[in-house]
Design an enzyme around this catalytic site. Sequence first.
Site, PDB file in Angstrom:
ATOM      1  N   THR A 114       0.724  -1.195  -0.179  1.00 39.17           N
ATOM      2  CA  THR A 114       0.184   0.155  -0.013  1.00 39.17           C
ATOM      3  C   THR A 114       0.627   1.346  -0.028  1.00 39.17           C
ATOM      4  O   THR A 114       2.044   1.266   0.261  1.00 39.17           O
ATOM      5  CB  THR A 114      -1.001  -0.117   1.316  1.00 39.17           C
ATOM      6  OG1 THR A 114      -0.234   0.240   2.335  1.00 39.17           O
ATOM      7  CG2 THR A 114      -1.978  -1.304   1.208  1.00 39.17           C
ATOM      8  N   ASP A 115       0.325   2.508  -0.414  1.00 36.83           N
ATOM      9  CA  ASP A 115       0.558   3.564  -0.189  1.00 36.83           C
ATOM     10  C   ASP A 115       0.578   4.290   1.108  1.00 36.83           C
ATOM     11  O   ASP A 115      -0.189   3.694   1.963  1.00 36.83           O
ATOM     12  CB  ASP A 115       0.222   4.520  -1.183  1.00 36.83           C
ATOM     13  CG  ASP A 115      -1.044   4.806  -1.447  1.00 36.83           C
ATOM     14  OD1 ASP A 115      -1.800   4.654  -0.382  1.00 36.83           O
ATOM     15  OD2 ASP A 115      -1.828   5.278  -2.543  1.00 36.83           O
ATOM     16  N   ALA A 116       0.712   5.460   1.296  1.00 37.22           N
ATOM     17  CA  ALA A 116       0.610   6.083   2.522  1.00 37.22           C
ATOM     18  C   ALA A 116      -0.854   6.192   3.123  1.00 37.22           C
ATOM     19  O   ALA A 116      -1.200   6.435   4.332  1.00 37.22           O
ATOM     20  CB  ALA A 116       1.169   7.799   2.572  1.00 37.22           C
ATOM     21  N   GLY A 117      -1.752   6.012   1.933  1.00 37.16           N
ATOM     22  CA  GLY A 117      -3.104   6.272   2.278  1.00 37.16           C
ATOM     23  C   GLY A 117      -3.826   5.059   2.565  1.00 37.16           C
ATOM     24  O   GLY A 117      -5.023   4.598   2.881  1.00 37.16           O
ATOM     25  N   VAL A 158      -3.976   2.565   0.463  1.00 34.96           N
ATOM     26  CA  VAL A 158      -4.565   1.860  -0.768  1.00 34.96           C
ATOM     27  C   VAL A 158      -3.399   1.056  -1.519  1.00 34.96           C
ATOM     28  O   VAL A 158      -2.283   1.461  -1.369  1.00 34.96           O
ATOM     29  CB  VAL A 158      -4.973   2.935  -1.667  1.00 34.96           C
ATOM     30  CG1 VAL A 158      -5.408   2.506  -2.965  1.00 34.96           C
ATOM     31  CG2 VAL A 158      -6.317   3.571  -0.845  1.00 34.96           C
TER      32      VAL A 158
END
Length: 130
Positions: A10-13, A15
């Site tokens: 995932t990314d920082a969010g 997602v």
Amino acid sequence: MEFRVYYEDTDAGGVVYHARYLGFFERGRCEFLRTRGLSVRELADRGWIFPVVRLEIDYRAPAVLDDLVRVETEVLEVGKTSFTVGQQVVRLPDGKCLVAGRVTLVCVGPGMRPKRLPQELLAALRPEAP
């Protein structure tokens, strides 16, 4: 092939990062062939390598941290030196298609020169293959 989305995907969010789906597709193709009795490693050891030469991908909905997903793979086209598969990442248990793609691979040998698909691969790509 089923698996869970981990933090590393995932990314920082939280997602799934868009490029991670390419790895998901790669794993799905390898497992697809494995269920048909072929090992990508063994094919490579015998001089058959299958680089991706074309990729189309549609991002329909996000996968997020801890989702349980499945990569589905189906053969769309088979040529003399290449084949194309359709792949999708589906979220379980709701069955929602998150990402859909079309991937074309070409068979190459030493020097990255195209060569005919091996007979055992052609047999594994047939619709009636196990």
